[in-house]
Design a protein around this motif. Structure first.
Motif, PDB file in Angstrom:
ATOM      1  N   TYR A  40       0.785  -1.241   0.000  1.00 38.07           N
ATOM      2  CA  TYR A  40       0.000   0.000   0.000  1.00 38.07           C
ATOM      3  C   TYR A  40       0.815   1.289   0.000  1.00 38.07           C
ATOM      4  CZ  TYR A  40      -3.417  -3.552   0.933  1.00 38.07           C
ATOM      5  OH  TYR A  40      -4.188  -4.681   0.819  1.00 38.07           O
ATOM      6  N   PHE A  48      -5.415  -0.921  -5.302  1.00 40.86           N
ATOM      7  CA  PHE A  48      -6.379  -1.599  -4.424  1.00 40.86           C
ATOM      8  C   PHE A  48      -7.778  -0.972  -4.577  1.00 40.86           C
ATOM      9  CE2 PHE A  48      -8.587  -2.313  -0.375  1.00 40.86           C
ATOM     10  CZ  PHE A  48      -8.786  -3.681  -0.541  1.00 40.86           C
ATOM     11  N   TYR A  57     -14.510  -8.827  -7.657  1.00 40.62           N
ATOM     12  CA  TYR A  57     -14.202  -8.582  -6.235  1.00 40.62           C
ATOM     13  C   TYR A  57     -15.480  -8.107  -5.534  1.00 40.62           C
ATOM     14  CZ  TYR A  57     -11.136  -7.647  -2.245  1.00 40.62           C
ATOM     15  OH  TYR A  57     -10.529  -7.674  -1.005  1.00 40.62           O
ATOM     16  N   GLY A 166     -13.503  -4.553   5.637  1.00 36.72           N
ATOM     17  CA  GLY A 166     -12.734  -5.000   4.475  1.00 36.72           C
ATOM     18  C   GLY A 166     -12.168  -6.401   4.562  1.00 36.72           C
ATOM     19  N   SER A 167     -12.400  -7.094   5.682  1.00 37.93           N
ATOM     20  CA  SER A 167     -11.816  -8.427   5.894  1.00 37.93           C
ATOM     21  C   SER A 167     -10.292  -8.391   5.909  1.00 37.93           C
ATOM     22  CB  SER A 167     -12.309  -9.439   4.849  1.00 37.93           C
ATOM     23  OG  SER A 167     -12.118 -10.750   5.342  1.00 37.93           O
ATOM     24  N   THR A 168      -9.733  -7.263   6.347  1.00 35.79           N
ATOM     25  CA  THR A 168      -8.274  -7.196   6.493  1.00 35.79           C
ATOM     26  C   THR A 168      -7.799  -8.194   7.545  1.00 35.79           C
ATOM     27  OG1 THR A 168      -8.349  -4.905   5.817  1.00 35.79           O
ATOM     28  CG2 THR A 168      -6.356  -5.592   6.949  1.00 35.79           C
ATOM     29  N   ASN A 171      -5.991 -11.174   6.317  1.00 33.08           N
ATOM     30  CA  ASN A 171      -4.603 -11.117   5.862  1.00 33.08           C
ATOM     31  C   ASN A 171      -3.607 -11.504   6.956  1.00 33.08           C
ATOM     32  OD1 ASN A 171      -5.607  -8.323   3.906  1.00 33.08           O
ATOM     33  ND2 ASN A 171      -5.190 -10.351   3.126  1.00 33.08           N
ATOM     34  N   TYR A 210      -9.483 -13.084  -6.984  1.00 35.95           N
ATOM     35  CA  TYR A 210      -8.049 -12.757  -6.861  1.00 35.95           C
ATOM     36  C   TYR A 210      -7.300 -12.994  -8.181  1.00 35.95           C
ATOM     37  CZ  TYR A 210      -9.153 -12.261  -1.990  1.00 35.95           C
ATOM     38  OH  TYR A 210      -9.701 -11.829  -0.814  1.00 35.95           O
ATOM     39  N   THR A 217      -5.346  -7.268 -10.159  1.00 39.21           N
ATOM     40  CA  THR A 217      -4.727  -7.893  -8.974  1.00 39.21           C
ATOM     41  C   THR A 217      -3.275  -8.292  -9.286  1.00 39.21           C
ATOM     42  OG1 THR A 217      -6.916  -8.708  -8.417  1.00 39.21           O
ATOM     43  CG2 THR A 217      -5.088  -9.616  -7.153  1.00 39.21           C
ATOM     44  N   PHE A 220      -1.303  -5.202  -8.909  1.00 36.76           N
ATOM     45  CA  PHE A 220      -1.220  -4.897  -7.467  1.00 36.76           C
ATOM     46  C   PHE A 220      -0.104  -5.740  -6.830  1.00 36.76           C
ATOM     47  CE2 PHE A 220      -3.060  -6.194  -3.231  1.00 36.76           C
ATOM     48  CZ  PHE A 220      -3.029  -4.963  -2.608  1.00 36.76           C
ATOM     49  N   GLU A 284       1.056 -12.808   0.052  1.00 41.27           N
ATOM     50  CA  GLU A 284      -0.168 -12.547   0.842  1.00 41.27           C
ATOM     51  C   GLU A 284      -0.939 -13.837   1.088  1.00 41.27           C
ATOM     52  OE1 GLU A 284      -3.400  -9.023   0.716  1.00 41.27           O
ATOM     53  OE2 GLU A 284      -3.700 -10.460  -0.891  1.00 41.27           O
ATOM     54  N   SER A 286      -5.055 -14.661   2.340  1.00 40.71           N
ATOM     55  CA  SER A 286      -6.327 -14.011   2.626  1.00 40.71           C
ATOM     56  C   SER A 286      -7.276 -15.095   3.142  1.00 40.71           C
ATOM     57  CB  SER A 286      -6.854 -13.342   1.356  1.00 40.71           C
ATOM     58  OG  SER A 286      -7.948 -12.514   1.663  1.00 40.71           O
TER      59      SER A 286
HETATM   60  C1  AVI Z   1      -7.034  -5.847   2.048  1.00 41.46           C
HETATM   61  N1  AVI Z   1      -7.361  -7.261   1.896  1.00 41.46           N
HETATM   62  C2  AVI Z   1      -8.504  -7.609   2.732  1.00 41.46           C
HETATM   63  C3  AVI Z   1      -7.515  -7.698   0.502  1.00 41.46           C
HETATM   64  C4  AVI Z   1      -7.940  -9.193   0.464  1.00 41.46           C
HETATM   65  O1  AVI Z   1      -8.932  -9.481  -0.197  1.00 41.46           O
HETATM   66  O2  AVI Z   1      -7.308 -10.018   1.108  1.00 41.46           O
HETATM   67  C5  AVI Z   1      -6.230  -7.498  -0.267  1.00 41.46           C
HETATM   68  C6  AVI Z   1      -6.279  -8.051  -1.661  1.00 41.46           C
HETATM   69  N2  AVI Z   1      -5.376  -8.827  -2.206  1.00 41.46           N
HETATM   70  C7  AVI Z   1      -5.717  -9.091  -3.433  1.00 41.46           C
HETATM   71  N3  AVI Z   1      -6.874  -8.556  -3.693  1.00 41.46           N
HETATM   72  C8  AVI Z   1      -7.238  -7.853  -2.600  1.00 41.46           C
END
Ligand code: AVI
Length: 324
Positions: A40, A48, A57, A166-168, A171, A210, A217, A220, A284, A286
Motif C-alpha cells: 500500500y 487496491f 471482487y 474490508g476483511s483485512t 490477511n 483474486y 490484482t 497490485f 499474501e 487471505s
Molecule cells: C485488504 N485485503 C482484505 C484484501 C484481500 O482481499 O485479502 C487485499 C487483496 N489482495 C488481493 N486482492 C485484494
C-alpha cells in the motif's frame, strides 16, 4: 459541540521495520516472502481501490451494502456520543455510513501507517463533519498502540467503538489474527468492535476474485517489485514474474505469490538475490472464515460475539463483537 481537538495533528509512534529491512530479510528466507502491508504505497493504494471496483471482487460492494442496510441497528449498538476508532483508515466511504447513522458521534480516530494519506482524508472529513473531533494516529495498528482518552472524556462519558472493515483480518494468520483482536480489544476501553469478514464459499468464486480478467490484482501484486525499484533502486523486471493466486481449500485461504518465470538475479540495496525458474515469493494470505469459526476466534480473543449481518448469497459477514 464545536470541539476540534487534535484536528490534523497526527500522533506518531516510533518507526517499525522498513520496506528495505523487510525485503532483505524476506528474500533470504526459504520460501522467499514479502509482507503484504507493503502493497500500500500510493500506487498500490490506487490499484487496491481499482480492485474494489472489479466485478469479480464482491467483497467491497457487499460490505458497503450491509453497512448501509443495517446502519441504524449498528448505530444503536454503538450508542450515543461514540468515539469511532478505525484500524487502518481505508476508504472513508465506509466510516461515513457509520458517522451518518450514529447518534451524535463525538470523535473519529483513524489509525494508518501513511501520515500523508491520513492528512488528505482528514481534510475532506473535517469539511463535512465540522463538529466531530478528529484524531488521526499515524502508526502500524498491528503493533502495540496506546490511545489515550480524549481530554475531558473517559470510558464512561465517551464509549469507543472499533471499526475494522474490508476483511483485512483475513490477511493475518489465525494466531496473529487472534492476537490482533486481543490488542484491539485492549485499545477499546470496554467498547465493541464492528468487523467485516469474508466468508468461506465456492472456491471458483474466490479464485476469480483474486485472478480478475482485467489483470488489476496481478499489477497490485507486482507493484511490490515496482515499488522496490522506485524506492530502493532495485532492478526487478516485473514482467519476469507471474502473479499466482490459488485457493488452498484445506486452509480456507487464498495464497498469493510472485513466481519467477526464469532463472534470474536481482540487485537490491547493494546485494544480489538469485531466483530459480519457477521459484515463488509468497506475498499474501487471505483467510476466509465461517460465521462459527470467526465467532469462536473472537471469543478466544475476549469478545462476546453479538450481532452478525450477511448478504443473501452468504458472501460476506459484518460482526458486532462486545468486549468481555
Ligand atoms: C485488504 N485485503 C482484505 C484484501 C484481500 O482481499 O485479502 C487485499 C487483496 N489482495 C488481493 N486482492 C485484494
Amino acid at each position: 459541540m464545536d470541539v476540534q481537538l487534535a484536528r490534523l495533528e497526527p500522533i506518531s509512534p516510533p518507526e517499525g521495520e522498513s520496506f528495505a529491512d523487510c525485503l532483505l530479510r524476506g528474500l533470504h528466507q526459504t520460501p522467499k516472502q514479502i509482507a503484504c502491508k507493503y502493497f500500500y504505497d500510493e500506487a498500490g493504494s490506487r490499484l487496491f481501490d481499482a480492485i474494489c471496483e472489479l466485478p469479480e471482487y464482491y467483497q467491497t460492494r457487499t460490505e458497503v451494502a450491509l453497512l448501509r442496510r443495517h446502519a441504524g441497528e449498528i448505530a444503536a449498538l454503538m450508542g450515543r456520543d461514540v468515539e469511532i476508532l478505525e484500524f487502518g483508515a481505508g476508504s472513508l466511504r465506509k466510516v461515513r455510513i457509520l458517522l451518518d447513522a450514529a447518534q451524535n458521534p463525538y470523535a473519529y480516530t483513524p489509525l494508518d501507517i501513511s501520515g500523508d494519506y491520513l492528512q488528505e482524508v482528514m481534510r475532506a472529513l473535517a469539511a463535512d463533519y465540522p463538529a466531530l473531533v478528529l484524531r488521526p494516529v499515524v502508526g502500524d495498528f498491528t503493533g502495540p498502540l496506546e490511545i489515550p482518552d480524549l481530554p475531558g472524556r473517559n470510558a464512561k462519558t465517551c464509549r469507543r467503538a472499533g471499526f475494522f472493515p474490508g476483511s483485512t483480518i483475513g490477511n493475518f494468520k489465525p494466531d496473529a489474527a487472534m492476537a490482533l483482536l486481543r490488542q484491539m480489544r485492549a485499545s477499546l476501553n470496554g467498547g465493541g468492535l464492528l468487523i467485516g469478514v469474508d466468508l468461506v464459499k465456492d472456491p471458483v468464486r474466490l479464485h476469480a476474485a483474486y485472478n480478475d480478467a482485467a489483470g488489476v490484482t496481478a499489477l497490485f501484486n507486482k507493484n511490490l517489485l515496482a515499488r522496490a525499484n522506485r524506492e530502493l533502486g532495485a532492478d526487478f523486471d516485473p514482467d519476469a514474474f507471474a502473479h499466482y493466486a490459488p485457493y488452498n481449500a484445506a486452509a480456507h485461504r487464498i495464497e498469493m505469490y510472485l513466481v519467477s518465470l526464469k532463472r534470474q538475479s536481482v540487485r537490491l540495496c547493494g546485494r544480489q538475490f538469485d531466483f530459480a525458474a519457477g521459484e515463488p515469493v509468497h506475498t499474501e494470505d487471505s483467510h476466509k472464515y465461517t460465521i462459527e469459526s470467526f465467532r469462536e476466534m473472537a471469543c478466544r480473543a475476549g469478545f462476546n460475539p453479538r450481532a452478525v449481518w450477511m448478504d443473501e448469497d452468504r458472501l460476506f459477514a459484518v460482526h458486532w463483537l462486545e468486549s468481555r
